[in-house]
Every structure is written in structure tokens, then in C-alpha cells.
Design a protein around this motif. Structure first.
Motif, PDB file in Angstrom:
ATOM      1  N   THR A  30       3.457   1.087  -1.808  1.00 14.14           N
ATOM      2  CA  THR A  30       3.892   2.361  -1.242  1.00 14.14           C
ATOM      3  C   THR A  30       5.274   2.246  -0.605  1.00 14.14           C
ATOM      4  OG1 THR A  30       2.994   1.967   0.966  1.00 14.14           O
ATOM      5  CG2 THR A  30       1.486   2.916  -0.689  1.00 14.14           C
ATOM      6  N   GLU A  31       5.820   3.398  -0.263  1.00  6.69           N
ATOM      7  CA  GLU A  31       7.104   3.439   0.440  1.00  6.69           C
ATOM      8  C   GLU A  31       7.014   2.765   1.807  1.00  6.69           C
ATOM      9  OE1 GLU A  31       4.729   7.104   1.285  1.00  6.69           O
ATOM     10  OE2 GLU A  31       5.366   6.184  -0.588  1.00  6.69           O
ATOM     11  N   SER A  32       5.812   2.618   2.343  1.00  8.88           N
ATOM     12  CA  SER A  32       5.627   1.941   3.629  1.00  8.88           C
ATOM     13  C   SER A  32       5.600   0.428   3.502  1.00  8.88           C
ATOM     14  CB  SER A  32       4.330   2.408   4.285  1.00  8.88           C
ATOM     15  OG  SER A  32       4.387   3.790   4.544  1.00  8.88           O
ATOM     16  N   ARG A  47      -2.163   6.276   0.770  1.00 10.11           N
ATOM     17  CA  ARG A  47      -0.921   5.984   1.487  1.00 10.11           C
ATOM     18  C   ARG A  47      -1.155   5.728   2.977  1.00 10.11           C
ATOM     19  NH1 ARG A  47       1.976  10.745   0.606  1.00 10.11           N
ATOM     20  NH2 ARG A  47       3.777   9.840   1.664  1.00 10.11           N
ATOM     21  N   TRP A  85       4.313  -6.323   6.283  1.00  8.98           N
ATOM     22  CA  TRP A  85       3.664  -5.084   6.703  1.00  8.98           C
ATOM     23  C   TRP A  85       2.432  -5.387   7.555  1.00  8.98           C
ATOM     24  CZ3 TRP A  85      -1.177  -3.029   6.001  1.00  8.98           C
ATOM     25  CH2 TRP A  85      -1.340  -1.686   6.363  1.00  8.98           C
ATOM     26  N   HIS A  89       2.068  -3.762  11.189  1.00 10.36           N
ATOM     27  CA  HIS A  89       1.194  -2.596  11.296  1.00 10.36           C
ATOM     28  C   HIS A  89      -0.264  -2.887  11.626  1.00 10.36           C
ATOM     29  CE1 HIS A  89       4.159   0.320   9.806  1.00 10.36           C
ATOM     30  NE2 HIS A  89       4.629  -0.733   9.174  1.00 10.36           N
ATOM     31  N   ASP A 102      -3.099   4.688   8.685  1.00 10.45           N
ATOM     32  CA  ASP A 102      -1.928   5.355   9.259  1.00 10.45           C
ATOM     33  C   ASP A 102      -1.818   6.802   8.795  1.00 10.45           C
ATOM     34  OD1 ASP A 102      -1.122   2.937  10.440  1.00 10.45           O
ATOM     35  OD2 ASP A 102      -0.022   2.347   8.651  1.00 10.45           O
ATOM     36  N   PHE A 104       0.079  10.129   7.409  1.00 14.10           N
ATOM     37  CA  PHE A 104       1.191  10.336   6.480  1.00 14.10           C
ATOM     38  C   PHE A 104       1.188  11.791   6.040  1.00 14.10           C
ATOM     39  CE2 PHE A 104      -2.349   9.383   3.725  1.00 14.10           C
ATOM     40  CZ  PHE A 104      -2.166  10.211   2.626  1.00 14.10           C
TER      41      PHE A 104
END
Length: 184
Positions: A30-32, A47, A85, A89, A102, A104
């Protein structure tokens, strides 16, 4: 995480199937910066939550069978980003980790973009133990987006991931990674 295990199983007979599983699920990052717990061809992806960190160990197992560095080089940076990550996180206390979920912005109006997001259910699903009652009564920290429970299983998986990444870094002569403090 099924795709990573499928890669290990496939590697017994099929190098190509093993590589395809490793590469395709890692490409869903993912973009995270994490490899999602769910990813589909129609664009639905979890996500909010990762899958357990088994990618580097699976890659290492497949490498040991077929001894081809190019596949390590292809997905190594993504696996490092995913490892980072976890530390950013899901580290509840230094060196100790908790499952989480998380918030989103939904993009597809699909139920998995709402059900369990940023709550205990999403965190329990991140564990890969989908129907286990183990996390049913664990409080969820909505500010930190994690269960209020240091999870020995997850902590062990992160340690395994770090060790596999260190070994992979040595195989491809990546001294910058093999000397990192978080990869011990």
C-alpha cells in the motif's frame, strides 16, 4: 500471508510459481508501506491493516531452494519498507509489538473499507487468526490504532523478519541494511 506460504509450497516443484506468488503479493504494498492483509484483482485492499510479516522469511526459503538473487533484488526494498512500517506503526513499546488497524479514506465504497477499520476487529484480522476468540476481549487504543496487548507471536514474527532481511541483505551485498540496528 497465504501467498507467501504458497510461494514456499510451490517452490518444491515450481520456481516460476514461487516467484510469481512472492512478487505479486509484495507488489500489492500500500501507499502506507505495508503488504495488505487482503488484496484483490478488482482493487479491494485492506488499507487499514497488514498481513503478518512473513515475506522476508518466505523469500529466504525460496532463495535457498533455487539460489537466484534477482528475485531478492526485485522485492527487497519493498520488504525493508514493510519492516520499517512495523516499527513505526505497530510498536507498542520498544521492541514489543501489537496488532492494529489504521483509519484511511475509503475509495471504493466496499464493505471491507468500513468493517473493522480502526477497531478491535480489524486488529484481530491483521493477526491472520481470523476466527480466533483470542482477541475478543482486548481493548483497542483508538489514538494509537492498536490493541492494548503486546503480542508475543507478532513480536516473534518481527524478529524473524529482521533476521531474514539481514540474511537476504548479506546475500545481495547490501551493507547498509545488514548493519541496521532494527535488523538484528
Amino acid at each position: 500471508w497465504d501467498n507467501y506460504f504458497a510461494a514456499q509450497i510451490a517452490s518444491v516443484e515450481s520456481r516460476e510459481s514461487a516467484y510469481a506468488n512472492l512478487i505479486e503479493i509484495t507488489n500489492e504494498k500500500t501507499e502506507s508501506g505495508f503488504v495488505p492483509n487482503v488484496a484483490s484483482a478488482i482493487g479491494v485492499s485492506s488499507r487499514d491493516r497488514s498481513q503478518p510479516p512473513v515475506g522476508a522469511a518466505s523469500l529466504l526459503a525460496v532463495y535457498k531452494k533455487w539460489q537466484e538473487k534477482w528475485v531478492i533484488e526485485m522485492i527487497f526494498d519493498d520488504l525493508i519498507e514493510w519492516n520499517d512500517w512495523w516499527f513505526e506503526h505497530r510498536q507498542l513499546e520498544p521492541g514489543l509489538f501489537a496488532w492494529g488497524s489504521d483509519p484511511f479514506e475509503p475509495q471504493l465504497d466496499h464493505y471491507c473499507e468500513f468493517d473493522g477499520v480502526n477497531d478491535r476487529l480489524g486488529a484481530a484480522l491483521e493477526s491472520g487468526l481470523d476466527n480466533s476468540p483470542m482477541y475478543d476481549d482486548i481493548p483497542f487504543d483508538y489514538d494509537r490504532h492498536m490493541l492494548k496487548l503486546i503480542d508475543v507471536g507478532l513480536t516473534g514474527l518481527v524478529i524473524m523478519d529482521c533476521r531474514a532481511l539481514k540474511e537476504l541483505a548479506e546475500i545481495i551485498c547490501n551493507e547498509e541494511v545488514s548493519d541496521r540496528k532494527s535488523v538484528v
